[in-house]
Design an enzyme around this catalytic site. Structure first.
Site, PDB file in Angstrom:
ATOM      1  N   LYS A 187      12.883  -9.912   5.068  1.00  0.00           N
ATOM      2  CA  LYS A 187      13.120  -9.373   6.408  1.00  0.00           C
ATOM      3  C   LYS A 187      11.787  -8.785   6.893  1.00  0.00           C
ATOM      4  CE  LYS A 187      13.854  -6.169   8.885  1.00  0.00           C
ATOM      5  NZ  LYS A 187      13.071  -5.823  10.128  1.00  0.00           N
ATOM      6  N   GLU A 263       6.679   1.087  -1.848  1.00  0.00           N
ATOM      7  CA  GLU A 263       5.333   1.575  -1.530  1.00  0.00           C
ATOM      8  C   GLU A 263       5.423   2.162  -0.142  1.00  0.00           C
ATOM      9  OE1 GLU A 263       1.772  -0.682  -0.421  1.00  0.00           O
ATOM     10  OE2 GLU A 263       1.704   1.428   0.219  1.00  0.00           O
ATOM     11  N   CYS A 297      -1.777   1.918   4.835  1.00  0.00           N
ATOM     12  CA  CYS A 297      -1.109   2.944   4.016  1.00  0.00           C
ATOM     13  C   CYS A 297      -2.119   3.687   3.154  1.00  0.00           C
ATOM     14  CB  CYS A 297      -0.024   2.321   3.157  1.00  0.00           C
ATOM     15  SG  CYS A 297      -0.625   0.957   2.154  1.00  0.00           S
ATOM     16  N   GLU A 398       1.680  11.960   8.212  1.00  0.00           N
ATOM     17  CA  GLU A 398       1.033  10.649   8.328  1.00  0.00           C
ATOM     18  C   GLU A 398       1.034  10.224   9.792  1.00  0.00           C
ATOM     19  OE1 GLU A 398       3.016   7.039   6.730  1.00  0.00           O
ATOM     20  OE2 GLU A 398       1.076   6.615   5.801  1.00  0.00           O
TER      21      GLU A 398
HETATM   22  O1  LIG Z   1      -4.030  -4.258  -1.404  1.00  0.00           O
HETATM   23  C1  LIG Z   1      -2.821  -4.303  -1.634  1.00  0.00           C
HETATM   24  O2  LIG Z   1      -2.318  -4.958  -2.573  1.00  0.00           O
HETATM   25  C2  LIG Z   1      -1.904  -3.555  -0.799  1.00  0.00           C
HETATM   26  O3  LIG Z   1      -0.748  -3.464  -1.140  1.00  0.00           O
HETATM   27  C3  LIG Z   1      -2.399  -2.951   0.400  1.00  0.00           C
HETATM   28  C4  LIG Z   1      -1.586  -2.154   1.116  1.00  0.00           C
HETATM   29  C5  LIG Z   1      -1.974  -1.689   2.383  1.00  0.00           C
HETATM   30  C6  LIG Z   1      -1.076  -0.980   3.085  1.00  0.00           C
HETATM   31  O4  LIG Z   1      -1.259  -0.595   4.306  1.00  0.00           O
END
Ligand SMILES: O=C(O)C(=O)/C=C/C=C/O
Length: 494
Positions: A187, A263, A297, A398
């Site tokens: 999704k 995450e 992130c 954030e």
């Molecule tokens: O680099 C990565 O594997 C990853 O998960 C990056 C995440 C970025 C999030 O905004």
């Protein structure tokens, strides 16, 4: 039928279920907007609850069809072919990603699309080379037993992914899921449906059995996201995105005791000691604040600088911010738009709040003057604040925009306490030429990833994820196996 059928004005973006593209069965659709211009460029067909149920059923059926009967080597061959086909169609994925996100082509072509292929190749290697576990066990009767483990796919995995790196973050989950023999229902964010839909064409082109990869479009509550995470035939849920949404998904996962991999958000600190290499620190931190218009992130939104170099650092960062010129056309354009008008209002709300709380705006703080086709884009100015307090809203919540607050500190103990004073725990960066201090302070960070004299330097074999409100579990290399497989330990009395 393909993922997108184009008319002179707008594209029609379809769901991908059981190997075929289809419109939503209830005839609902929503607008697809290019954030760089604000213009509608597509119509997305929303999956109904019945469509989502069809997708989950197709994924479940695939587990016992040809896909479920394949050897690891056969699966590895297929997902490697997926990576090769993504690379062959890189221009199509680039066009789709840039249309959905408005990000500058050089960002998508250097980060998003290459990682789309790399994520499949990475996990093809992992499942091809991962060692098993076994033990020779002395038994109470003086004999021996042999213990060994076998890993099996978890089953149907729901993949709910975000709009900031759509292909990268979706394949960071689909890659290991398929490598381990699972099937997936994806999704994508309602803001960025295109590359997930386009990947369906790649799956068909390489001969991926139907039902292994499915895509349903829609929103969260009362829509495809909720229909998917509530479906009892979903065996596990992986999500990257905001902490609040993660909490809602976690509640859905509780029914049926489904495993989750999250995450989530962050409020990532950077620590710059007086002995840091200022060129390295400014280059790395200007990227970590402004790359992808701060919609990362792992991005940095609070920087603590040892007092003797505070003024010099602020001046260098202000100069670096000027290089991130808003706009995605032109030779020096670096700063794309935010993803939506709604998100821009959220970020501008924090810009106003910072000043209300007494911050000094070093640079930026508003909306840039942009003419031409991008006048309607969701752009904001790259922004730096000083005279912020550690407890200010913009230093604790954030923002997910191209901005950060900069604060001085006087001692190592003080700055470790400041950096760790947050509900989040995703990542941090430490800048110092004294590497014993770099190792020591990095280990003191209560985060999943800490960079020293670097940022967003990624080895896909390493453990990646966050603690606290930043997530649950780790992705990357063998760490992804913990979520995407179930283990059976077998004990044989010899
Ligand atoms: O680099 C990565 O594997 C990853 O998960 C990056 C995440 C970025 C999030 O905004």
């Amino acid at each position: 039928m393909t993922s997108v059928s184009s008319s002179p004005i707008t594209d029609t973006i379809l769901n991908f279920i059981d190997g075929s593209y289809r419109e939503g069965s209830e005839g609902k659709s929503f607008s697809n907007v290019n954030p760089a211009t604000g213009a509608e460029i597509g119509v997305v067909h929303e999956a109904s609850q019945a469509d989502v149920a069809d997708a989950v059923a197709a994924a479940k059926a695939a587990l016992t069809g040809p896909w479920g009967k394949m050897t690891t080597a056969e699966r590895v061959k297929l997902i490697t072919a997926v990576a090769t086909e993504i690379e062959r169609r890189a221009d199509d994925f680039l066009a789709a990603e840039v249309a959905d996100t408005g990000k500058p082509r050089h960002v998508a072509s250097h980060i998003d699309i290459p990682r789309g292929a790399a994520n499949f190749r990475m996990f093809a290697d992992v499942v091809s080379t991962m060692p098993g576990e076994s033990f020779n066990t002395p038994t109470p009767d003086g004999g021996q037993a042999f213990n060994y483990t076998v890993r099996k796919p978890k089953g149907v995995v729901a993949v709910v992914c975000p709009w900031n790196f759509p292909l990268l973050l979706m394949t960071w989950k689909v890659g290991p899921a398929l490598a381990c023999g699972n099937t997936v229902v994806v999704k994508p964010s309602e803001e960025t449906p295109r590359t997930a839909a386009l990947l369906g064409e790649v799956m068909n082109a390489v001969g991926m059995p139907k039902g292994v990869y499915n895509v349903v479009h829609g929103f969260g509550p009362g829509s495809a996201g909720e229909f998917l995470t509530s479906n009892p035939d979903v065996d596990a849920i992986t999500f990257t995105g905001e902490t609040g949404t993660g909490q809602a998904i976690m509640q859905k996962a509780a029914t049926g005791v489904r495993d989750i991999s999250f995450e989530l958000g962050g409020k990532n600190p950077a620590i710059v000691f007086a002995d840091a290499d200022l060129d390295k620190a400014v280059e790395g931190l200007s990227r970590s604040v402004f790359l992808n218009t701060g919609q990362v992130c792992l991005g940095t939104e609070r920087v603590y600088v040892e007092r003797p170099i505070f003024d010099a650092f602020v001046a260098r960062m202000a100069a670096a911010a000027q290089d991130f010129k808003p706009g995605v056309t032109g030779d020096r354009a670096y700063l794309g738009p935010l993803i939506s008008a709604e998100h821009r209002e959220k970020v501008l709300g924090y810009y106003r709040r910072a000043v209300e709380d007494g911050a000094t705006v070093v640079t930026g703080g508003g909306v840039p003057e942009i003419s031409g086709a991008e006048a309607g884009g969701f752009f904001v100015e790259p922004t730096l604040w000083i005279d912020v307090a550690h407890g200010d809203t913009v230093m604790r919540e954030e923002i997910f925009g191209p901005c950060c607050g900069i604060l001085p500190f006087d001692s190592e103990d003080e700055v470790i306490a400041l950096a760790n004073d947050t509900v989040y725990g995703l990542c941090a960066s430490v800048w110092t030429e004294n590497l014993s201090r770099g190792h020591r302070v990095a280990a003191a960070m209560e985060v999943g990833v800490c960079w020293v004299n670097s940022w967003f330097l990624r080895d896909l074999r390493t453990a990646f994820g966050g603690s606290g409100h930043s997530g649950i579990g780790r992705e990357g290399g063998v760490h992804s196996l913990e979520f995407y497989t179930e283990i059976t330990n077998i004990c044989v009395k010899l």
